[in-house]
Design a protein around this motif. Structure first.
Motif, mmCIF file in Angstrom:
data_model
loop_
_atom_site.group_PDB
_atom_site.id
_atom_site.type_symbol
_atom_site.label_atom_id
_atom_site.label_comp_id
_atom_site.label_asym_id
_atom_site.label_seq_id
_atom_site.Cartn_x
_atom_site.Cartn_y
_atom_site.Cartn_z
ATOM 1 N N VAL A 98 -14.817 0.849 9.639
ATOM 2 C CA VAL A 98 -13.476 0.846 10.236
ATOM 3 C C VAL A 98 -12.475 1.446 9.257
ATOM 4 O O VAL A 98 -11.620 2.263 9.633
ATOM 5 N N ALA A 99 -12.582 1.080 7.975
ATOM 6 C CA ALA A 99 -11.685 1.639 6.961
ATOM 7 C C ALA A 99 -11.869 3.152 6.849
ATOM 8 O O ALA A 99 -10.891 3.902 6.753
ATOM 9 N N VAL A 100 -13.121 3.599 6.883
ATOM 10 C CA VAL A 100 -13.390 5.042 6.813
ATOM 11 C C VAL A 100 -12.810 5.746 8.042
ATOM 12 O O VAL A 100 -12.195 6.820 7.927
ATOM 13 N N THR A 101 -12.995 5.148 9.211
ATOM 14 C CA THR A 101 -12.452 5.734 10.447
ATOM 15 C C THR A 101 -10.940 5.861 10.369
ATOM 16 O O THR A 101 -10.369 6.898 10.734
ATOM 17 N N LEU A 102 -10.273 4.824 9.870
ATOM 18 C CA LEU A 102 -8.817 4.890 9.734
ATOM 19 C C LEU A 102 -8.409 5.991 8.754
ATOM 20 O O LEU A 102 -7.489 6.768 9.024
ATOM 21 N N GLY A 103 -9.100 6.073 7.624
ATOM 22 C CA GLY A 103 -8.787 7.113 6.655
ATOM 23 C C GLY A 103 -8.940 8.509 7.251
ATOM 24 O O GLY A 103 -8.063 9.372 7.099
ATOM 25 N N LYS A 104 -10.050 8.737 7.949
ATOM 26 C CA LYS A 104 -10.283 10.043 8.583
ATOM 27 C C LYS A 104 -9.207 10.337 9.623
ATOM 28 O O LYS A 104 -8.707 11.466 9.724
ATOM 29 N N THR A 105 -8.860 9.336 10.399
ATOM 30 C CA THR A 105 -7.877 9.528 11.470
ATOM 31 C C THR A 105 -6.524 9.922 10.912
ATOM 32 O O THR A 105 -5.880 10.857 11.398
ATOM 33 N N PHE A 106 -6.076 9.236 9.877
ATOM 34 C CA PHE A 106 -4.775 9.567 9.293
ATOM 35 C C PHE A 106 -4.791 10.971 8.679
ATOM 36 O O PHE A 106 -3.799 11.698 8.771
ATOM 37 N N SER A 107 -5.913 11.351 8.074
ATOM 38 C CA SER A 107 -5.980 12.699 7.499
ATOM 39 C C SER A 107 -5.966 13.749 8.600
ATOM 40 O O SER A 107 -5.368 14.824 8.449
ATOM 41 N N GLU A 108 -6.597 13.441 9.745
ATOM 42 C CA GLU A 108 -6.569 14.369 10.879
ATOM 43 C C GLU A 108 -5.158 14.495 11.460
ATOM 44 O O GLU A 108 -4.820 15.504 12.086
ATOM 45 N N LEU A 109 -4.340 13.474 11.224
ATOM 46 C CA LEU A 109 -2.940 13.511 11.651
ATOM 47 C C LEU A 109 -2.059 14.230 10.626
ATOM 48 O O LEU A 109 -0.846 14.333 10.816
ATOM 49 N N GLY A 110 -2.667 14.700 9.544
ATOM 50 C CA GLY A 110 -1.923 15.456 8.544
ATOM 51 C C GLY A 110 -1.443 14.644 7.359
ATOM 52 O O GLY A 110 -0.632 15.124 6.558
#
Length: 206
Positions: free
Chosen positions: A49-61
């Protein structure tokens, strides 16, 4: 969007802290710090879940930083029940803004125990945005949060019952996004979790 992963380390309040930054192409829109679940139950920055959140925020710029709390992995110190971990998160947030831009908006996020720590840290750091996945209400003394906080919870959370989350949210008139039939770790629902976070920030000025 290409995302680079970069290990980092800093001197935290209880010693060395280790982490990983997700760095997007181009100038970052914001800095995001992601807190992992309970260390005494095996929680680390590599939690899905932490990795998913990190990836998601990076995909948001955003430049998104995951890190290990004190006493986890190569991070020094001992588990402190939330008090010291809040200081750890604050140290990582300061480091992130020093490294990537003092003027960048700050976004705090956390899963389970990490959600509790992020909510605590938000009281002092006053981030522009707060995102909590299955925050550990009932298990720890969750503070109130700002009204635009995004809270995502599974209907059948076996660790933090939805009823406890609602009891915490009710006096705050705080909405909760409930994933029907999802458990605490969002097994099989991580893509949906990602999409909910992305929709929340669609058109939002970070």
């Amino acid at each position: 969007m290409a995302i680079a992963l970069q290990k980092f380390s800093l001197s935290g309040p209880a010693g060395h802290l280790e982490g990983v930054a997700h760095i997007p192409d181009g100038a970052p829109r914001a800095v995001a710090v992601v807190a992992h679940p309970l260390p005494t139950m095996g929680g680390t920055m590599e939690n899905k879940v932490a990795v998913t959140l990190g990836k998601t925020f990076s995909e948001l710029g955003c430049v998104a930083l995951r890190f290990n709390f004190r006493g986890v992995g190569a991070s020094e110190g001992e588990f402190d029940g939330g008090e010291g971990e809040t200081e750890d998160l604050a140290a990582v947030a300061r480091y992130a803004q020093e490294q990537f831009g003092e003027a960048l908006p700050l976004l705090l996020s956390g899963f389970s125990f990490g959600g509790y720590v992020a909510a605590r840290a938000a009281q002092k750091l006053k981030p522009q945005h707060l995102v909590l996945a299955a925050p550990a209400v009932g298990r720890f003394a969750m503070p109130a949060v700002v009204p635009d906080t995004l809270v995502i919870h599974g209907e059948h959370d076996e660790v933090v019952p939805l009823a406890d989350a609602l009891a915490w949210a009710r006096p705050q008139h705080l909405p909760i996004v409930v994933l029907p039939d999802a458990g605490h770790f969002f097994h099989g629902r991580l893509t949906q979790l990602r999409d909910i976070v992305k929709r929340h920030f669609s058109g939002v000025e970070l």
